[in-house]
Design an enzyme around this catalytic site. Structure first.
Site, PDB file in Angstrom:
ATOM      1  CG  ASP A  20      -0.233  -0.012   2.533  1.00  0.00           C
ATOM      2  OD1 ASP A  20       0.991  -0.224   2.550  1.00  0.00           O
ATOM      3  OD2 ASP A  20      -0.897   0.177   3.569  1.00  0.00           O
ATOM      4  CD  GLU A  21       5.127   2.289   2.772  1.00  0.00           C
ATOM      5  OE1 GLU A  21       5.523   3.464   2.840  1.00  0.00           O
ATOM      6  OE2 GLU A  21       5.247   1.470   3.693  1.00  0.00           O
TER       7      GLU A  21
END
Length: 392
Positions: A112-113
């Site tokens: 998620d990054e």
């Protein structure tokens, strides 16, 4: 959207860090709109830990890595959901595709990054602020999710900035503002400063980043070795680490918290079989083979033990992964009950390579060919169509 954006952005180097907001919980709320506005907590079974908590749940001090039983105590009205990793990976791939349409220099650091180097993208996408807004707009339009973005002259500043205006934030740190941005920042915001090093720094009277610069670099080097000099660089906002696209995985594994603490070897073997199947299938799908198999055990007293064995040749054969993990388990002097067990593969070698000599096929190659065939059948007809015996 929350923004902390200067009127001008004179950056000789613009690095963007994007962090999806409460990612797993947000995906669950998108997939089930009835969950919107409610405290959603995604994690393992009742004895596992929280993977992600929605912002509604965070109001009750529920956070990632907290034991599920503690999350239930703090937020009894919370909606507790199992991890659906396959679904999160699907959404993650969609997000990363949006980023890769902006720049070829995208470094995904987790599901998620990611970091993006915006060098050379201005003519196509505008300045860094415009690019960030476009990214946020596309992600919301295509996935109905929000993200927080930090933009700065380097990676570590961009990552810190992305955390400051969550959720749905945009924070930009111009070059001339780096020292002002850093000086009052708590020292534990710097990369590499964990609880122990923070305690040691506080013992020297270092509480905020600007305190670091009051000390001679040599003193910090003697106290913290090489990291002491790194601290001085970070306190000055110096970080030349590049954005590295498509960084290959160094290991692949699976772990599970057990329903009950146990010393039963057969129960642990059954779990290892499931994990060997999962990891083996992922290795074969990605065209990878590994030489080192690692067994991970977390005991009921939360002590952690790992045991590893390196094979002569890299493999992706489920049976070899399983047999090696079982060997490590049987050699381990198990006295304290186990609450979590895991299997991981590392030290990756080449992908599929079979003997070129006619009529000669190693046992490993036969096992891998069978596994590939099983994978294809399961993909067409479903996983339950073929089940391995417990003795493999």
């Amino acid at each position: 959207m929350r923004e902390n954006v200067p009127l001008t952005l004179p950056l000789s180097r613009a690095i963007l860090h994007i962090d999806m907001d409460a990612f797993f919980a947000a995906v669950e709320q998108v997939d089930n709109p009835a969950l919107k506005g409610k405290p959603v907590i995604v994690g393992g079974a009742k004895r596992g830990v929280v993977s992600t908590a929605s912002y509604e749940a965070r109001k009750y001090s529920v956070r990632s890595a907290m034991p599920i039983f503690e999350a239930k105590r703090r937020c009894p009205q919370g909606i507790f959901l199992p991890v659906r990793m396959k679904r999160y990976q699907e959404v993650s791939q969609k997000v990363m595709a949006i980023l890769e349409a902006v720049s070829p220099l995208v470094e995904q650091v987790s599901i998620d990054e990611a970091f993006i180097d915006l060098a050379g993208t201005e003519r196509l996408h505008g300045d860094a602020t415009q690019t960030a807004r476009k990214i946020k707009g596309r992600i919301y339009a295509e996935a109905c999710l929000t993200c927080s973005i930090g933009i700065a002259p380097n990676k570590f500043l961009a990552k810190i900035a992305s955390d400051l205006q969550k959720p749905d934030g945009l924070t930009i740190v111009p070059e001339e503002e780096v020292q002002n941005f850093l000086k009052e920042l708590p020292v534990n915001k710097l990369p590499g400063v964990g609880p122990k090093s923070e305690e040691a720094l506080r013992g020297l009277g270092i509480h905020i980043v600007s305190d670091i610069l009051r000390f001679p670099p040599g003193l910090l080097e003697r106290k913290f070795r090489k990291y002491g000099l790194r601290l001085v660089e970070l306190a000055q906002g110096i970080d030349d680490s590049p954005v590295i696209p498509c960084s290959p995985a160094k290991s692949m594994g699976s772990e599970d918290t057990l329903p009950e603490d146990t010393t039963a070897i057969n129960t642990l073997k059954k779990q290892l079989l499931s994990q060997a199947e999962e990891v083996g299938e992922r290795l074969r799908r990605d065209g990878l083979k590994g030489r080192t198999i690692t067994l991970k055990l977390k005991h009921s007293d939360f002590t952690l033990a790992t045991r590893s064995h390196s094979l002569k040749e890299a493999t992706c054969a489920t049976k070899i992964l399983y047999d090696t993990a079982v060997m490590l388990l049987e050699r381990y002097n198990l006295k304290t009950p186990v609450r979590l067990i895991g299997l991981a593969v590392s030290n990756f070698g080449g992908g599929q390579q079979y003997s070129l000599l006619p009529g000669v096929e190693k046992e490993t190659e036969k096992l891998e060919r069978v596994d590939h065939a099983i994978d294809r059948i399961r993909e067409k007809l479903g996983r339950q169509i073929i089940t391995r015996g417990s003795n493999l």
